[in-house]
Design a protein around this motif. Sequence first.
Motif, PDB file in Angstrom:
ATOM      1  N   ALA A 525      -2.453  -0.307  -3.662  1.00 54.81           N
ATOM      2  CA  ALA A 525      -1.643  -0.575  -2.972  1.00 54.81           C
ATOM      3  C   ALA A 525      -0.873   0.507  -4.377  1.00 54.81           C
ATOM      4  N   ALA A 526      -1.185  -0.092  -5.733  1.00 55.91           N
ATOM      5  CA  ALA A 526      -0.253   1.003  -6.528  1.00 55.91           C
ATOM      6  C   ALA A 526      -0.884   2.178  -6.833  1.00 55.91           C
ATOM      7  N   LEU A 527      -1.890   2.011  -6.908  1.00 55.74           N
ATOM      8  CA  LEU A 527      -2.993   3.288  -6.698  1.00 55.74           C
ATOM      9  C   LEU A 527      -2.804   4.052  -5.939  1.00 55.74           C
ATOM     10  N   ASP A 528      -2.666   3.871  -4.676  1.00 56.99           N
ATOM     11  CA  ASP A 528      -2.246   5.103  -3.576  1.00 56.99           C
ATOM     12  C   ASP A 528      -0.689   5.279  -4.323  1.00 56.99           C
ATOM     13  N   LYS A 529       0.172   4.905  -3.941  1.00 55.01           N
ATOM     14  CA  LYS A 529       1.356   4.955  -4.718  1.00 55.01           C
ATOM     15  C   LYS A 529       1.358   6.131  -5.762  1.00 55.01           C
ATOM     16  N   ILE A 530       0.569   5.820  -7.048  1.00 60.04           N
ATOM     17  CA  ILE A 530       0.510   6.951  -7.435  1.00 60.04           C
ATOM     18  C   ILE A 530      -0.390   8.653  -7.448  1.00 60.04           C
ATOM     19  N   LYS A 531      -1.720   8.165  -6.467  1.00 60.43           N
ATOM     20  CA  LYS A 531      -2.225   9.521  -5.400  1.00 60.43           C
ATOM     21  C   LYS A 531      -0.578  10.200  -5.261  1.00 60.43           C
ATOM     22  N   ALA A 532       0.225   9.496  -4.271  1.00 65.98           N
ATOM     23  CA  ALA A 532       1.323  10.497  -3.559  1.00 65.98           C
ATOM     24  C   ALA A 532       1.785  11.076  -4.788  1.00 65.98           C
ATOM     25  N   GLU A 533       2.546  10.115  -5.763  1.00 69.66           N
ATOM     26  CA  GLU A 533       3.586  10.677  -6.437  1.00 69.66           C
ATOM     27  C   GLU A 533       3.121  12.477  -7.198  1.00 69.66           C
TER      28      GLU A 533
END
Length: 915
Positions: A525-533
Amino acid sequence: MLKTLAKSVFGSSNDRYVKSIGKIVDQVNALEDQITALSDEELQAQTEKFRAQLADGKTLADIMPEAFATVREASVRVLGMRHFDVQLIGGVVLHRGEIAEMRTGEGKTLVATLATYLNAIEGKGVHVVTVNDYLARRDADWMGQLYTWLGLTVGVIVPNLGEFERREAYAADITYGTNNEFGFDYLRDNMKHERGQMVQRPFNFAIVDEVDSILIDEARTPLIISGPTEDKTELYVQIDAIVKQIDPDFYDADEKTKNISWTEDGTEKVEQMLAEAGLLESDNLYDVVNTQVVHHLDQALKANIMFKRDTDYIIKDDKVVIIDEFTGRMMDGRRWSNGLHQAVEAKEGMKIEPENQTMASITFQNYFRMYPKLSGMTGTAATEAGEFWEIYKMNVVTIPTNVPVLRIDEEDQFFKNTEDKFRAIAKAIAEKAEIGQPTLVGTVSIEKSELLSKFLDDEGVKHSVLNARFHESEAHIVAQAGRLGAVTIATNMAGRGTDIQLGGNVEFRENDELAGMPEGPERDAALDKIKAEVKAERQKVLEAGGLFVLGTERHESRRIDNQLRGRSGRQGDPGLSRFYLCLEDDLLRIFGPDTLFSRMMNSNLEDGEAIGSKWLSKAIETAQKKVEARNYDVRKQVVEYDDVMNDQRKVIYEQRAEIMDSETVDEVVVDMRHDTVNSIVSTACPPGSYPEQWDIAGLKERTAEVLGISPPIDSWLEEDHVEPEMIEERLRTEVDAIMEQKMAASEPGIWRRVEKSILLERLDYHWKEHLATLDALRQVVFLRAYAQKQPINEYKQEAFGLFEHMLDSLRIDITSILLKSQLRMAPPPQEALPDLPDFLTGHVDPLSGLDDSDDNDGSAGREAMFGSFAGSPRAAAGPGGSNKANPYAEKDVSRNAPCPCGSGNKYKHCHGAAA
């Protein structure tokens, strides 16, 4: 005009060549459906299939299309990246031993996998050469996933790696490492005493990443492995104190060549000061007896005047660390030669390390020319295409970009002085930061980086400074230079090889922010958040205009400027580049047309005002071309002089290899012994002379001194018809009989090992001394130009004579040692700690910075490096070969002095061993 017209119709030769490679690309694309249909197991089995085809007589060119198609599909499955058609073109260029010039961001690392895989199939080894250790590790880990999946082995060479690990890495199908590591391993291998100790195998194929940096920029200085000489700390300190009192009127400085010379008044003044300090051995400064003082004086003056702190070097951990003038990186462990580094240490009040003597040396040009096939890739090579062809016989091929370049390159901005320029730069950066456009600023020195940092602080602009002081965080800072509003100040091309992605780098953010988080839904989830940012931030940066590259001044080489510009506009991204110049910039001040620039700018510009002109930009480019030509001449001269040594180096290294590979060196030793006898007799009894003209006293003296025998020469001369040949034959018979007795008294295997050991040890010693002589010759031979002679021709002639003299001395030395030595069994090793050598050396590995212990004559260091024959017999001199009865015990003999018995060994290794 006709040339331009023909080019517009038919295209350039580069365009036509690239177009011809398109046929191979079409073959690769035609195989794509077939290869894609293979299962993972079938795709992995392709490697063995290709090896079988090569064994059946096919060539690499025959299997290239299918091999490239295999790599492309494997890359999709393993790395998630598919090679573009232009990358396939680059792969063909690399396989053919040429240089692929590809813009920044075009995926050169992925391009290299094509040629690397194809050539690694043979199993002969492929070396991938990078500019720093970080890139070597990164690429080996990253691309290594692809190679290992396809059944190939991968190794990486980094500093502080043990001998066993190095040997394993070189034995792999593909080996990553830096140019320095590869070069030093080659030199170290050729200093070892057994073939099994060598780590490298025969050269096959190398791909050089950032080929212009390695084969052009770093090629001005050779790789050197060195050992220590006598300590002269006090002399450096005394002379430095004198130089610091010298007025600028007493010397002339040439910043173009970094040379400095005394004026007539300066010579008198410094002569007086040296005499008062008691440093002169005669009244005249330039008497032969004062040569050493003059040398140190010149180096101290150069260190104080020409070498600037935070530009040419920095102080780190109380050591003087050289800064690479092209990359801005620290060169840990590298030291200037000929006492210059010691002079800088004295200038800065640092601990002065001993001077070094060259033990092995090679230039990058001659090292890389040993590869049967050599290729390279970079973003900027076209401006040096002539040099690449003349030195390395490598053609430069410009590969088209995958999508058109959208970067805008604006005209240079000229200012009156540095303060106006930096104030304008700070304002321009602040404006870009306000709208969110990231800025990468290129400077030429640490000093300029820190000066600009202060201006940005005054403007309230948040920024990162990347230079040699922060070398460790280089990749992380550069990787995030494309984030919204980011401002990064980089020395020259620091961070080269790290991609600047707009919006930030997901991989680096993951490593930095999620390092301690375990695998699982929370991390995902944290990685998906970084990718979206990153995705959202990228869009904002694109709207702001992409990466803004700002050069604070022009470099001596257009290529370095183009590298800086190339960081912007990757893969069709928008971008902007602009250079800010002023009259005080080094390039304009040293190489520019002074009066013209001064007149125009001082009369037409108000304070703070800027001017942009195509004519001025053209003038700058002309100055750069002049400097490039001068630098090329410097590198060419380095090659010309090293070529002379290279021929001799090949002979010595081939001879060493033959000795190491031979089970016995009997024939070599016998030939040396007979040649030595012939030389002694021919010197005393020249051919064609009469017996009454012979130097009989000299013959007896040399026979006793070298051969250790006193034959009845007087009685021989009383015989009728005495000829030199008869004396030679009788002396040969006597010395052969002595050697036969020695061999009969010992086991054959033991004596063979002793002969090989002595042969290699003395060969290394004489080669080291020969290198020191050639170094000295190279420093003075340019004076022959005053006699209307070509220095290089004089050097070749002198070097050849010196080499012949070295071989003669080697023959005599080995013959004398073997005739005088006797074998004794070494006692079994004791449990006690070993004795330390008399002193520790400054033998610094130029890359790792590690020191090796060494003795004055290098023997202790060689034993530490190569191992000794522990527990086996060793050669020892003196009657009976025993040290129990020491006839010199009552005499005050220094442990490091030659033993009085005449063995040639040190006293502590001979009769003084038991003391």
